[in-house]
Design a protein around this motif. Sequence first.
Motif, mmCIF file in Angstrom:
data_model
loop_
_atom_site.group_PDB
_atom_site.id
_atom_site.type_symbol
_atom_site.label_atom_id
_atom_site.label_comp_id
_atom_site.label_asym_id
_atom_site.label_seq_id
_atom_site.Cartn_x
_atom_site.Cartn_y
_atom_site.Cartn_z
ATOM 1 N N PHE A 222 3.313 -9.255 -6.566
ATOM 2 C CA PHE A 222 3.380 -7.839 -6.189
ATOM 3 C C PHE A 222 2.133 -7.080 -6.635
ATOM 4 C CE2 PHE A 222 4.635 -3.643 -8.072
ATOM 5 C CZ PHE A 222 4.540 -2.916 -6.890
ATOM 6 N N LEU A 223 1.727 -7.263 -7.886
ATOM 7 C CA LEU A 223 0.557 -6.540 -8.387
ATOM 8 C C LEU A 223 -0.711 -6.987 -7.674
ATOM 9 C CD1 LEU A 223 1.432 -6.472 -12.199
ATOM 10 C CD2 LEU A 223 1.481 -4.534 -10.600
ATOM 11 N N ASP A 224 -0.806 -8.273 -7.352
ATOM 12 C CA ASP A 224 -1.973 -8.753 -6.609
ATOM 13 C C ASP A 224 -2.004 -8.157 -5.205
ATOM 14 O OD1 ASP A 224 -2.792 -10.226 -8.750
ATOM 15 O OD2 ASP A 224 -2.127 -12.166 -7.979
ATOM 16 N N ALA A 225 -0.831 -8.081 -4.563
ATOM 17 C CA ALA A 225 -0.773 -7.498 -3.216
ATOM 18 C C ALA A 225 -1.150 -6.025 -3.254
ATOM 19 C CB ALA A 225 0.630 -7.686 -2.643
ATOM 20 N N TRP A 226 -0.653 -5.328 -4.258
ATOM 21 C CA TRP A 226 -0.927 -3.893 -4.384
ATOM 22 C C TRP A 226 -2.414 -3.631 -4.620
ATOM 23 C CZ3 TRP A 226 1.944 -0.462 -8.579
ATOM 24 C CH2 TRP A 226 1.724 0.900 -8.295
ATOM 25 N N PHE A 227 -3.050 -4.520 -5.369
ATOM 26 C CA PHE A 227 -4.457 -4.332 -5.756
ATOM 27 C C PHE A 227 -5.421 -4.969 -4.752
ATOM 28 C CE2 PHE A 227 -8.020 -4.755 -8.953
ATOM 29 C CZ PHE A 227 -8.128 -3.403 -9.222
ATOM 30 N N ASP A 228 -4.941 -5.331 -3.597
ATOM 31 C CA ASP A 228 -5.786 -5.966 -2.597
ATOM 32 C C ASP A 228 -7.020 -5.095 -2.304
ATOM 33 O OD1 ASP A 228 -6.734 -6.598 0.244
ATOM 34 O OD2 ASP A 228 -5.273 -8.195 -0.104
ATOM 35 N N PRO A 229 -8.212 -5.697 -2.266
ATOM 36 C CA PRO A 229 -9.431 -4.907 -2.007
ATOM 37 C C PRO A 229 -9.368 -4.101 -0.716
ATOM 38 C CG PRO A 229 -9.997 -7.121 -2.738
ATOM 39 C CD PRO A 229 -8.518 -7.110 -2.537
ATOM 40 N N LEU A 230 -8.647 -4.615 0.271
ATOM 41 C CA LEU A 230 -8.529 -3.889 1.533
ATOM 42 C C LEU A 230 -7.880 -2.524 1.319
ATOM 43 C CD1 LEU A 230 -8.763 -3.802 4.624
ATOM 44 C CD2 LEU A 230 -6.508 -4.893 4.724
ATOM 45 N N TYR A 231 -6.816 -2.485 0.492
ATOM 46 C CA TYR A 231 -6.135 -1.213 0.241
ATOM 47 C C TYR A 231 -7.012 -0.274 -0.585
ATOM 48 C CZ TYR A 231 -1.993 -3.737 1.836
ATOM 49 O OH TYR A 231 -1.106 -4.464 2.575
ATOM 50 N N ARG A 232 -7.744 -0.839 -1.540
ATOM 51 C CA ARG A 232 -8.605 0.000 -2.374
ATOM 52 C C ARG A 232 -9.761 0.605 -1.566
ATOM 53 N NH1 ARG A 232 -10.805 -3.494 -6.521
ATOM 54 N NH2 ARG A 232 -9.686 -5.272 -5.644
ATOM 55 N N SER A 233 -10.223 -0.141 -0.569
ATOM 56 C CA SER A 233 -11.335 0.361 0.242
ATOM 57 C C SER A 233 -10.862 1.263 1.374
ATOM 58 C CB SER A 233 -12.130 -0.817 0.833
ATOM 59 O OG SER A 233 -11.317 -1.570 1.722
ATOM 60 N N TYR A 234 -9.569 1.160 1.702
ATOM 61 C CA TYR A 234 -9.035 2.011 2.763
ATOM 62 C C TYR A 234 -8.811 3.404 2.191
ATOM 63 C CZ TYR A 234 -6.305 3.240 6.891
ATOM 64 O OH TYR A 234 -5.860 3.824 8.045
ATOM 65 N N ASN A 235 -9.271 4.394 2.842
ATOM 66 C CA ASN A 235 -9.295 5.733 2.266
ATOM 67 C C ASN A 235 -7.925 6.415 2.346
ATOM 68 O OD1 ASN A 235 -10.455 7.968 1.030
ATOM 69 N ND2 ASN A 235 -11.148 8.856 2.964
ATOM 70 N N PHE A 236 -6.945 5.847 1.624
ATOM 71 C CA PHE A 236 -5.637 6.489 1.559
ATOM 72 C C PHE A 236 -5.785 7.865 0.905
ATOM 73 C CE2 PHE A 236 -3.964 2.037 1.632
ATOM 74 C CZ PHE A 236 -3.140 2.177 2.738
#
Length: 318
Positions: A222-236
Motif C-alpha cells: 500500500f505505501l509503495d503504491a501510494w508513493f508511486d513516482p507517477l502520483y508524486r509527479s502528477y499535479n494533484f
Amino acid sequence: MHYAFPPRKTSNPPKPTRTNYLRRTRLQFFAVVALCVCLTLYLVSRLFGSTPTPPPVVVEYLTQAPRGQPNVVIVTPIDPALSPSVKGIVQRNREDYAARHGYKTFFPDPNTYHLSDAPKSWATVPAMRHAMTKFPQTPFFFFLGDHALIMNYDLSVEEHIMEKGRLESIMLTDIPVVPPDSVIKTFAHLKGDRIDFVLAQDKDGLACTSFIIRRGEWAKYFLDAWFDPLYRSYNFQKAERHALEHIVQWHGTILAKLALVPQKIMNSYTEKEASQAMANGEYKDGDFIINLGECDRSPRSCEEEMQPYAEKLPKLER
C-alpha cells in the motif's frame, strides 16, 4: 583330430522362421495396445479426476508485539519551519501519551526524504516506511500530523480503535469513500481483525493527517503504491491526499483493507476548521485528537491556536 583353433562359424545366420515372425508381430501389437490404454487412462484421470486442494495460505494479522517491544509507534514528521514552541508542544504531547501506554515515538525531519519537486507533505509516506524499519516488531503505526494534539491520554490506540469488536462497532460501511457522492463505497462486511488501514473523512474527502496502519506485506504494498513516482509527479491539487483518494477508489485490494471511522474518533477539528468537519466532527472535551488543520496559513498562527489546548493537557512528571 584336434584343431589348433575352434572351427569358424558361418557368416550366414539361419533365416527366421514363420513362427518367430508371428511371435514378434504379436508382441509389438500388444505393446502398442498397452501403451494406448495407459495413455487413455492418464488423459481420463486428468480430465475428470479430482486435483488435490492445496493447503490454504495462512495470513498472520498482527495484534500484539513481543514482550519488551512497543505495540504502537506514533509517527509525526515535524516541519522545521514550525516555531520552537510548537515543536516542543507537539513532541512532548506525543512522548507523554506514549509513556502512559508503553508506546514509542518517531519524529523524522521531512527534509531527509527525497521528494524531488513534490510538496513536503508527501513525507507522510516514507516516514511510515522508515518507522516500520526502525521498529520491526511493532504491529500498529499511528501517523499524526504536526498540527494536531492528542487530548485524551486515557484512550489507547488498541481499545479505542483497533480492537476487533471495537473497530467493527465504529467503522462506517456502505458509504461513499469520498463524500458526498462518490460511487465507490466502503465494504459492508469487513472483519475488524482483517482491517489494515484506518482513518476518517472530512467534507473534502479522506483526512490523511491522522491514520493507523497495521504492519504486514499489505502495508508495504500500500505505501509503495501510494508513493508511486507517477502520483508524486502528477499535479494533484492536494498532493498525497488526492493521490490516496485515487488509489483507494481504483484499487480493490486497498479498499478491502480500509475502514473509515467517525471523525470524532481520531481527528476532531477545531472551531476554525469546523466548516470542513463532518457531522459531530468538531472537537469536544474528551475527544481523542484535536486537529488545527491549516493553522500555518496567514493570518492564522499555529502557536496562538495550539497554546490554549496545550494548557489543558495532563501535566506528567518526566
